[in-house]
Design an enzyme around this catalytic site. Structure first.
Site, mmCIF file in Angstrom:
data_model
loop_
_atom_site.group_PDB
_atom_site.id
_atom_site.type_symbol
_atom_site.label_atom_id
_atom_site.label_comp_id
_atom_site.label_asym_id
_atom_site.label_seq_id
_atom_site.Cartn_x
_atom_site.Cartn_y
_atom_site.Cartn_z
ATOM 1 N N TYR B 18 47.006 38.443 47.553
ATOM 2 C CA TYR B 18 46.842 39.077 46.256
ATOM 3 C C TYR B 18 48.187 39.100 45.566
ATOM 4 O O TYR B 18 49.142 39.663 46.055
ATOM 5 C CB TYR B 18 46.309 40.510 46.418
ATOM 6 C CG TYR B 18 45.767 41.047 45.125
ATOM 7 C CD1 TYR B 18 44.454 40.782 44.753
ATOM 8 C CD2 TYR B 18 46.574 41.765 44.254
ATOM 9 C CE1 TYR B 18 43.953 41.239 43.550
ATOM 10 C CE2 TYR B 18 46.073 42.219 43.045
ATOM 11 C CZ TYR B 18 44.767 41.959 42.708
ATOM 12 O OH TYR B 18 44.281 42.402 41.501
ATOM 13 N N HIS B 168 42.404 49.415 36.030
ATOM 14 C CA HIS B 168 42.484 48.673 37.293
ATOM 15 C C HIS B 168 42.640 49.548 38.529
ATOM 16 O O HIS B 168 42.803 49.030 39.621
ATOM 17 C CB HIS B 168 43.645 47.680 37.222
ATOM 18 C CG HIS B 168 43.388 46.580 36.249
ATOM 19 N ND1 HIS B 168 43.711 46.674 34.919
ATOM 20 C CD2 HIS B 168 42.792 45.380 36.401
ATOM 21 C CE1 HIS B 168 43.347 45.576 34.293
ATOM 22 N NE2 HIS B 168 42.786 44.767 35.165
ATOM 23 N N ARG B 198 45.460 32.706 34.905
ATOM 24 C CA ARG B 198 45.252 32.963 36.316
ATOM 25 C C ARG B 198 43.773 32.811 36.615
ATOM 26 O O ARG B 198 42.935 32.883 35.721
ATOM 27 C CB ARG B 198 45.736 34.354 36.716
ATOM 28 C CG ARG B 198 44.855 35.496 36.234
ATOM 29 C CD ARG B 198 45.447 36.835 36.629
ATOM 30 N NE ARG B 198 45.266 37.111 38.037
ATOM 31 C CZ ARG B 198 44.301 37.885 38.535
ATOM 32 N NH1 ARG B 198 43.406 38.430 37.731
ATOM 33 N NH2 ARG B 198 44.208 38.106 39.826
ATOM 34 N N ASN B 200 40.578 34.241 38.898
ATOM 35 C CA ASN B 200 40.136 35.360 39.695
ATOM 36 C C ASN B 200 38.760 34.997 40.228
ATOM 37 O O ASN B 200 37.952 34.440 39.508
ATOM 38 C CB ASN B 200 40.058 36.614 38.817
ATOM 39 C CG ASN B 200 39.933 37.865 39.642
ATOM 40 O OD1 ASN B 200 40.310 37.879 40.816
ATOM 41 N ND2 ASN B 200 39.383 38.905 39.050
ATOM 42 N N TYR B 291 35.292 45.829 47.956
ATOM 43 C CA TYR B 291 35.462 45.874 46.502
ATOM 44 C C TYR B 291 34.728 44.719 45.820
ATOM 45 O O TYR B 291 34.113 44.874 44.782
ATOM 46 C CB TYR B 291 36.959 45.832 46.164
ATOM 47 C CG TYR B 291 37.254 45.712 44.689
ATOM 48 C CD1 TYR B 291 37.028 46.780 43.827
ATOM 49 C CD2 TYR B 291 37.766 44.526 44.161
ATOM 50 C CE1 TYR B 291 37.289 46.669 42.475
ATOM 51 C CE2 TYR B 291 38.036 44.412 42.813
ATOM 52 C CZ TYR B 291 37.789 45.482 41.973
ATOM 53 O OH TYR B 291 38.054 45.372 40.628
ATOM 54 N N LYS B 292 34.795 43.537 46.415
ATOM 55 C CA LYS B 292 34.138 42.378 45.815
ATOM 56 C C LYS B 292 32.647 42.323 46.153
ATOM 57 O O LYS B 292 31.950 41.386 45.767
ATOM 58 C CB LYS B 292 34.826 41.085 46.279
ATOM 59 C CG LYS B 292 36.229 40.878 45.673
ATOM 60 C CD LYS B 292 36.779 39.496 46.014
ATOM 61 C CE LYS B 292 38.231 39.315 45.592
ATOM 62 N NZ LYS B 292 38.392 38.673 44.269
#
Lengths: 313, 316, 141
Positions: B18, B168, B198, B200, B291-292
């Site tokens: 990360y 966030h 970026r 994600n 979290y994902k």
């Protein structure tokens, strides 16, 4: 990532006896848009020089306009522009950057200018007038004849502008008074010689105005190392010693000996490759770390040690 | 194999990391037009019509930046895809023509009486990207406007007006070593005209692009349905190509999100992707997996991938 | 030291006064105003506009009023960090329903709730929005 544009000098006009207005344009490329308060960097034989744009960003017709006061002979930037640059000449100009943006959230903008410090405000006032926002100008100069954009300001913003042509003591007293009794929603902008800015800044502290409502135009000289020198590095945790050659970055050198420092931008802007400094002097070239952070940290992608440094790796 | 072409595969290392993995883009483009343009625009408009409160939010402070973005994106569409779009500006009079959808938008720059929608809402109906305006205020970045049709499990309505940092704060580990502060500082220092990109990634258990928090009860339950057998059909790698752009005129930040989906059955056709994807899922820390939303079916997913890697080895 | 304005509802007057004394001791100029009920946003905005540059606003109110005053203060030119919330227990937390956006008043962040508007079973989180003055409630399937 400002990049260089090749522009042509379209017009040179006298603003006062010592101040000239230069208009740059291009027939080939559309000039990037800019915001009020923005500046361009001119690439001149004696180095790079930054000048505020004075156009209205909303009415830009593929032109950048700057105003330059002659403060040197032709060996300095301003003298060179005044004496050696003519209409039709080509000049290399970096795309605009902005260290002095208007605060959109302000309900009322108050500008304090002295001398050639008026330039960013010429652009700001035109912009604010177009979008219908509230502002006022307090402008000090030695006299009407020396006062750049005097006629322009009188024509376009007469009810919002106050000029200060009196003697120094009286001038300072009046400017201080103009700073007083400001209410919430006001943002204050200062641009002029350091002594002028210091007086007003100090008075704003006396008035207990938080610094976040006071903005100063400060040009940040670009830090570039012209001829990088080799230096030695000790890693205190992994107990390694190595040399970074003149053609190498510290980040590369660390990777070469197997120290996997994470990195992203390699331009000194993202802060990913930061490491702790244990000992030694560092030439900081990044635009990320604060002055306090620079005491104990460095970005390995652009900054270099001087002589011998020790890192916390 | 055509689904693989142009898919922005996000993994560059065989292990989950990360970091602020933004890279500068040259040329500085904020949006991309892909072969899915028409389908996605149809979906975007349908969502905006049916769920406007969910998909569009703005604060009055954002209006000047909205106008700037409208000009910017119409210009970019036309200059990068001249066969599909045309844009002309004479003084304040503007005409945008969308030849793919056979539509045009005529308006006067900064004259709200000439448009029926807010500028961001209007221009957002001609690009595949979700569009967010982060206002750069003197005390930080704030989410001041957005047209968001394809969020990955978040709510625009909830985060409008919020500080960048607070938006966030649910991301695990984001407060460690002042990481989020660094990202905010990085964004606040982006120069006018520059674009940073970026990628994600996350996983969705359907082929839906629109997975807002508001409809979680509809799409979230599919997470329970993943088995080692159906993973190839159900699971999609979801990649958001996110770009940050400093608006030169208003000094705010435009954040664009282009969402791509790739079905796992397609992904595994490319051996290097299969391997890399497997390694990343395997090394994903538990709190990130949670979290994902991957925790529920991580075992099944890994087994599916292992089976295919095994097949590949035997096939050789 | 910044100028400080404390706005308090009558029910929190004691807490407001305590804050005033503390701030005074540390050398600030402090002003305390009791809020009318109901609160008139326009009036508040007008009053805040005339406050000296650098004023910090401290609120002793319930959630809904807090949200209203924060928005009025922003319109008057107060930034996010110029508005502080006094430490008081109002007896309720505001939970933002992630499904229908209704804000529910609840006594605790610990227990799950049923949204009064859409009936969704919600789990309150610590994800807080100062804009809504509410915590996000996640759906429980």
């Amino acid at each position: 990532m400002a990049y260089a544009l090749q522009l042509t000098v379209k017009k040179i006009e006298n603003e006062t006896d010592t101040i000239k207005r230069f208009t740059f344009t291009s027939d080939e490329i559309p000039l990037p848009s800019f915001g009020a308060g923005a500046h361009v960097t001119l690439h001149l034989p004696m180095g790079r020089r930054q000048y505020s744009l004075v156009n209205n960003p909303l009415e830009m017709k593929n032109e950048y306009v700057i105003a330059v006061k002659k403060i040197s002979d032709h060996n300095g930037g301003s003298g060179y522009l005044h004496e050696c640059i003519g209409q039709g000449d080509n000049i290399s100009v970096s795309s605009p950057d902005n260290f002095f943006p208007l605060r959109t959230e302000a309900k009322h903008h108050v500008f304090f200018a002295a001398g050639i410090g008026i330039t960013p405000f010429v652009s700001m006032m035109a912009y604010l007038k177009t979008i219908g926002r509230s502002f006022e100008l307090h402008y000090a100069a030695s006299g009407e004849r020396e006062c750049a954009f005097h006629g322009h300001i009188q024509t376009h913003f007469p009810s919002k502008s106050t000029f200060y042509f009196m003697k120094r003591e009286e001038k300072i007293a009046k400017l201080k008074k103009a700073l007083q009794n400001r209410t919430m929603g006001t943002h204050i902008y200062l641009c002029g010689p350091p002594a002028f800015m210091d007086i007003l800044l100090e008075h704003s502290h006396e008035l207990r105005y938080p610094e976040k409502f006071i903005h100063e135009e400060r040009f940040q000289p670009e830090v570039r190392i012209e001829n990088p020198q080799p230096f030695f590095v000790n890693l205190v945790k992994t107990k390694k010693t190595f040399m970074v050659s003149s053609g190498q970055t510290l980040l590369n050198a660390l990777h070469e000996i197997g120290i996997d420092v994470p990195y992203t931008c390699r331009m000194g802007v993202c802060g990913t490759c930061e490491v702790g400094i244990e000992e030694g002097d560092v030439l900081h070239c990044d635009s990320f770390l604060t002055e306090e952070e620079k005491v104990g940290k460095m970005l390995t992608c652009v900054s270099r040690g001087i002589g011998h440094i020790k890192l916390r790796l | 194999m055509s689904r693989l072409n142009g898919f922005p595969f996000p993994f560059t290392k065989d292990q989950y990391t990360y970091s602020n993995n933004s890279v500068p883009l040259d040329p500085a483009k904020t949006i991309t037009v892909t072969a899915d343009y028409k389908n996605e625009l149809e979906l975007i408009r349908k969502l905006l019509q049916k769920h406007h409160q969910r998909c569009f939010r703005s604060l009055p402070l954002s209006i000047e930046s909205q106008w700037e973005i409208m000009l910017l994106l119409f210009n970019e569409l036309a200059s990068c895809n001249p066969e599909s779009f045309t844009f002309q500006k004479m003084g304040g009079e503007c005409l945008f023509q969308n030849h793919l959808l056979a539509e045009e938008e005529a308006f006067v720059f900064r004259d709200v009486s000439t448009i029926d929608l807010e500028p961001l809402d209007l221009v957002g109906r001609h690009v595949q990207e979700d569009l967010i305006i982060m206002g750069d205020r003197h005390d930080g970045l704030f989410l001041e406007a957005g047209q968001l049709c394809f969020p990955s499990n978040w709510s625009l309505a909830f985060v409008q007006g919020m500080e960048f940092k607070s938006i966030h704060n649910q991301v695990p580990g984001i407060q460690n070593d002042g990481f989020i502060d660094k990202v905010e500082r990085f964004i606040s220092k982006i120069q006018p005209g520059a674009v940073w990109e970026r990628k994600n990634w996350s996983i969705t258990v359907t082929n839906k692009l629109d997975t807002p928090l508001e409809t979680y009860s509809v799409w979230g339950k599919h997470r329970q349905e993943v088995t080692c057998e159906n993973a190839g059909d159900l699971i999609h790698l979801r990649v958001e190509v996110q770009r940050l752009f400093r608006l030169p005129m208003n000094h705010d930040v435009l954040f664009t999100i282009h969402t791509y989906l790739l079905q796992l059955n397609d992904l595994i056709q490319q051996e290097s992707w299969l391997k890399s994807f497997y390694q990343n899922i395997k090394t994903l820390p538990e709190e990130i997996a949670e979290y994902k939303g991957i925790s529920t079916y991580r075992t099944e997913l890994l087994r599916f991938l292992e089976n295919h890697m095994e097949k590949g080895r035997r096939g050789r | 030291m910044r100028h400080i304005l404390i706005l308090t509802e009558v029910r929190f007057k004691k807490d407001g006064l305590k804050e005033k004394e503390l701030r005074k001791e540390s050398g600030s100029s402090v002003e305390l105003k009791l809020l009318d009920s109901p609160v008139d946003r326009k009036k508040i905005e007008q009053m805040l506009k005339d406050k000296p540059l650098g004023t910090m606003l401290i609120l002793y109110t319930g959630g809904a009023t807090r949200k209203l005053i924060r928005h009025a203060a922003n319109s008057a030119g107060f930034s996010h960090e110029d508005v502080r919330i006094g430490k008081i227990y109002t007896g309720t937390y505001r939970i933002f329903c992630s499904q229908c956006h209704r804000i529910n008043g609840k006594a605790s962040l610990e227990k799950s709730i049923i949204c009064i508007s859409c009936g969704q079973h919600l789990e309150p989180s610590d994800h807080y929005s100062s804009f809504h003055d509410a915590y996000l409630g996640y759906p429980i399937l």
